[in-house]
Design an enzyme around this catalytic site. Structure first.
Site, mmCIF file in Angstrom:
data_model
loop_
_atom_site.group_PDB
_atom_site.id
_atom_site.type_symbol
_atom_site.label_atom_id
_atom_site.label_comp_id
_atom_site.label_asym_id
_atom_site.label_seq_id
_atom_site.Cartn_x
_atom_site.Cartn_y
_atom_site.Cartn_z
ATOM 1 C CB CYS A 174 12.071 35.125 -7.683
ATOM 2 S SG CYS A 174 11.161 35.136 -9.226
ATOM 3 C CG HIS A 227 6.660 34.982 -6.803
ATOM 4 N ND1 HIS A 227 6.014 35.971 -7.496
ATOM 5 C CD2 HIS A 227 7.780 34.685 -7.535
ATOM 6 C CE1 HIS A 227 6.711 36.274 -8.586
ATOM 7 N NE2 HIS A 227 7.792 35.511 -8.628
HETATM 8 N N1 LIG Z 1 11.401 41.016 -10.861
HETATM 9 C C1 LIG Z 1 11.844 40.011 -10.141
HETATM 10 O O1 LIG Z 1 11.245 39.587 -9.162
HETATM 11 C C2 LIG Z 1 13.123 39.320 -10.478
HETATM 12 C C3 LIG Z 1 13.565 38.336 -9.626
HETATM 13 C C4 LIG Z 1 14.746 37.674 -9.893
HETATM 14 C C5 LIG Z 1 15.448 38.038 -11.026
HETATM 15 N N2 LIG Z 1 14.986 39.010 -11.853
HETATM 16 C C6 LIG Z 1 15.786 39.348 -13.030
HETATM 17 O O2 LIG Z 1 16.291 40.670 -12.891
HETATM 18 C C7 LIG Z 1 16.343 41.294 -14.158
HETATM 19 C C8 LIG Z 1 15.552 42.600 -14.118
HETATM 20 O O3 LIG Z 1 14.265 42.365 -13.675
HETATM 21 P P1 LIG Z 1 13.266 43.543 -13.282
HETATM 22 O O4 LIG Z 1 12.060 42.849 -12.800
HETATM 23 O O5 LIG Z 1 13.913 44.570 -12.426
HETATM 24 O O6 LIG Z 1 12.974 44.179 -14.742
HETATM 25 P P2 LIG Z 1 12.492 45.643 -15.133
HETATM 26 O O7 LIG Z 1 11.685 46.271 -14.063
HETATM 27 O O8 LIG Z 1 11.883 45.479 -16.480
HETATM 28 O O9 LIG Z 1 13.859 46.470 -15.267
HETATM 29 C C9 LIG Z 1 14.781 46.243 -16.298
HETATM 30 C C10 LIG Z 1 16.008 47.093 -16.096
HETATM 31 O O10 LIG Z 1 16.954 46.766 -17.106
HETATM 32 C C11 LIG Z 1 17.373 47.970 -17.758
HETATM 33 N N3 LIG Z 1 17.712 47.719 -19.146
HETATM 34 C C12 LIG Z 1 16.926 47.211 -20.116
HETATM 35 N N4 LIG Z 1 17.568 47.194 -21.303
HETATM 36 C C13 LIG Z 1 18.798 47.703 -21.056
HETATM 37 C C14 LIG Z 1 19.936 47.975 -21.876
HETATM 38 N N5 LIG Z 1 19.944 47.702 -23.181
HETATM 39 N N6 LIG Z 1 21.039 48.509 -21.289
HETATM 40 C C15 LIG Z 1 21.043 48.814 -19.984
HETATM 41 N N7 LIG Z 1 19.989 48.590 -19.143
HETATM 42 C C16 LIG Z 1 18.887 48.045 -19.691
HETATM 43 C C17 LIG Z 1 16.186 48.896 -17.646
HETATM 44 O O11 LIG Z 1 16.617 50.212 -17.849
HETATM 45 P P3 LIG Z 1 15.637 51.326 -18.530
HETATM 46 O O12 LIG Z 1 14.692 51.760 -17.464
HETATM 47 O O13 LIG Z 1 16.583 52.412 -18.929
HETATM 48 O O14 LIG Z 1 14.961 50.668 -19.679
HETATM 49 C C18 LIG Z 1 15.751 48.599 -16.197
HETATM 50 O O15 LIG Z 1 16.572 49.293 -15.300
HETATM 51 C C19 LIG Z 1 15.845 40.252 -15.158
HETATM 52 O O16 LIG Z 1 16.965 39.549 -15.645
HETATM 53 C C20 LIG Z 1 14.988 39.352 -14.317
HETATM 54 O O17 LIG Z 1 14.886 38.065 -14.844
HETATM 55 C C21 LIG Z 1 13.839 39.668 -11.601
#
Ligand SMILES: NC(=O)c1ccc[n+]([C@@H]2O[C@H](COP(=O)([O-])OP(=O)(O)OC[C@H]3O[C@@H](n4cnc5c(N)ncnc54)[C@H](OP(=O)(O)O)[C@@H]3O)[C@@H](O)[C@H]2O)c1
Length: 345
Positions: A134, A248
């Site tokens: 990002c 950001h």
């Molecule tokens: N946030 C950002 O701005 C951003 C930007 C670019 C990329 N990303 C990437 O996108 C991904 C998620 O980011 P996020 O910010 O959305 O994180 P988040 O809010 O912590 O959400 C994580 C998600 O993953 C699921 N999850 C975790 N463990 C799992 C498992 N064992 N099996 C199936 N689902 C599982 C969670 O489900 P539960 O609710 O059931 O735990 C939740 O839906 C990461 O790889 C991050 O690096 C994020």
């Protein structure tokens, strides 16, 4: 690869309950992205709960090896480990994976795509397309049109990264720790490594003991070179987490091969897709995360000569972008919109 997806694809979201997952749903809805059926996938913690999509409650299923049968497009945002394990399974089941994690970004067989820059790379995919980091997307959307006209040979970036970049739990930690601080209560950080309220700190990724660079910085450097297809571009970057809830910001200074003026940069950026100039010196009004939140565009302002380079080759600017949208969900849906479709039967 000539694989084509159905015009009304079955779409799976792995990580549907997360900060990015919620924005996948909202972005598909807002952009009228055609979906035949939505599969909502998350961990066992969320199985059985529902998410709302286009007036329907979709029951969340626990992600497993069988989740991708019949799926055309699989949007992954559940962390790198989940992507590494399940993306190959999804591809084998016939889905095109658009992955938000860093798991495959530097794989030479995986296109790393920002549609405003290299949409043409989508057709090279072999099942997986990676969404860039990002902080990288935020910088590269406005830098690319400049680079195309007058090659950028060096760029220095300092980031001011919001809680939302670390997921839903980090956003909650910022709110909770701020409330505790205001009420004079102690708060032990659970998600981030340091106190977040009224503080800022080095990005919460691992620091390489040799180079001193954190992982986020290394991603920005490597991904810039891959997306620009320019191994020589020099990138210096410092990534910092700031107590902003969402979106950001980045201070960027770049040096071009030929001299470049402030007005040339304005002219280029005024016509650049995905960029909005916010640059009002009279009102002291420039890009702010609070304005970037919920917006698709990267806001760019404070466009000015870098006075430390009297040769006239360098410009400084300040940008802000919603990294849950352009930095994640929106960029991924833009990619999905560009996937070749099967002809209607
Ligand atoms: N946030 C950002 O701005 C951003 C930007 C670019 C990329 N990303 C990437 O996108 C991904 C998620 O980011 P996020 O910010 O959305 O994180 P988040 O809010 O912590 O959400 C994580 C998600 O993953 C699921 N999850 C975790 N463990 C799992 C498992 N064992 N099996 C199936 N689902 C599982 C969670 O489900 P539960 O609710 O059931 O735990 C939740 O839906 C990461 O790889 C991050 O690096 C994020």
């Amino acid at each position: 690869m000539e694989s084509k997806v159905s015009k009304d694809p079955v779409v799976a979201i792995a990580g549907v309950t997360g900060a990015v997952g919620a924005e996948f749903i909202a972005t598909m809805d807002r952009r009228g992205f055609r979906v035949g059926k939505l599969k909502a996938l998350a961990s066992a913690r969320s199985a059985g709960k529902t998410v709302r999509f286009r007036g329907q409650d979709i029951v969340i299923e626990e992600l497993n090896e069988n989740s991708f049968r019949g799926v055309d497009i699989a949007l992954f945002s559940a962390g790198g480990g989940i992507s590494r394990k399940y993306a190959p399974i999804a591809v084998k089941a016939g889905a095109v994976v658009i992955d938000n994690s860093s798991a495959f970004r530097m794989d030479p067989n995986v296109p790393l795509v920002i549609p405003e820059i290299n949409a043409g790379r989508i057709r090279d995919h072999k099942g997986v397309i990676a969404n860039p980091n990002c902080a990288a997307i935020t910088a590269l959307v406005p830098l690319w049109p400049i680079h195309r006209e007058n090659r950028i040979r060096r760029v220095i970036i300092a980031t001011y990264q919001a809680a939302s970049g670390a997921g839903a739990a980090a956003m909650e930690e910022l709110v909770e720790s701020t409330r505790a601080s205001l009420e004079g209560r102690s708060f032990r950080p659970k998600v981030l490594p340091h106190p977040y309220a009224f503080n800022l700190f080095n990005h919460n990724t691992t620091v390489d003991p040799e180079t001193g660079y954190n992982d986020e910085e290394t991603k920005v450097i490597k991904e810039t070179r891959k997306i620009f297809e320019d191994d020589k571009i020099a990138v210096g970057v410092t990534c910092v987490r700031v107590p902003v809830l969402r979106a950001h910001s980045e201070a960027i200074t770049f040096e071009c091969e030929k001299p470049i003026s402030e007005s040339e940069v304005r002219r280029i950026l005024a016509a650049a897709p995905g960029v909005k100039i916010v640059d009002d010196r009279v009102r002291n009004y420039f890009p702010m995360p609070i304005d970037a939140s919920g917006q698709d565009d990267v806001l760019v302002g404070r466009i000015r000569r870098d006075l430390s380079d009297p040769s006239g080759h360098s410009i400084s600017m300040f940008v802000a972008a919603d990294q849950l949208l352009k930095g994640a969900a929106l960029n991924a849906i833009q990619i999905a919109e560009l996937l070749p479709q099967r002809a209607m039967a």
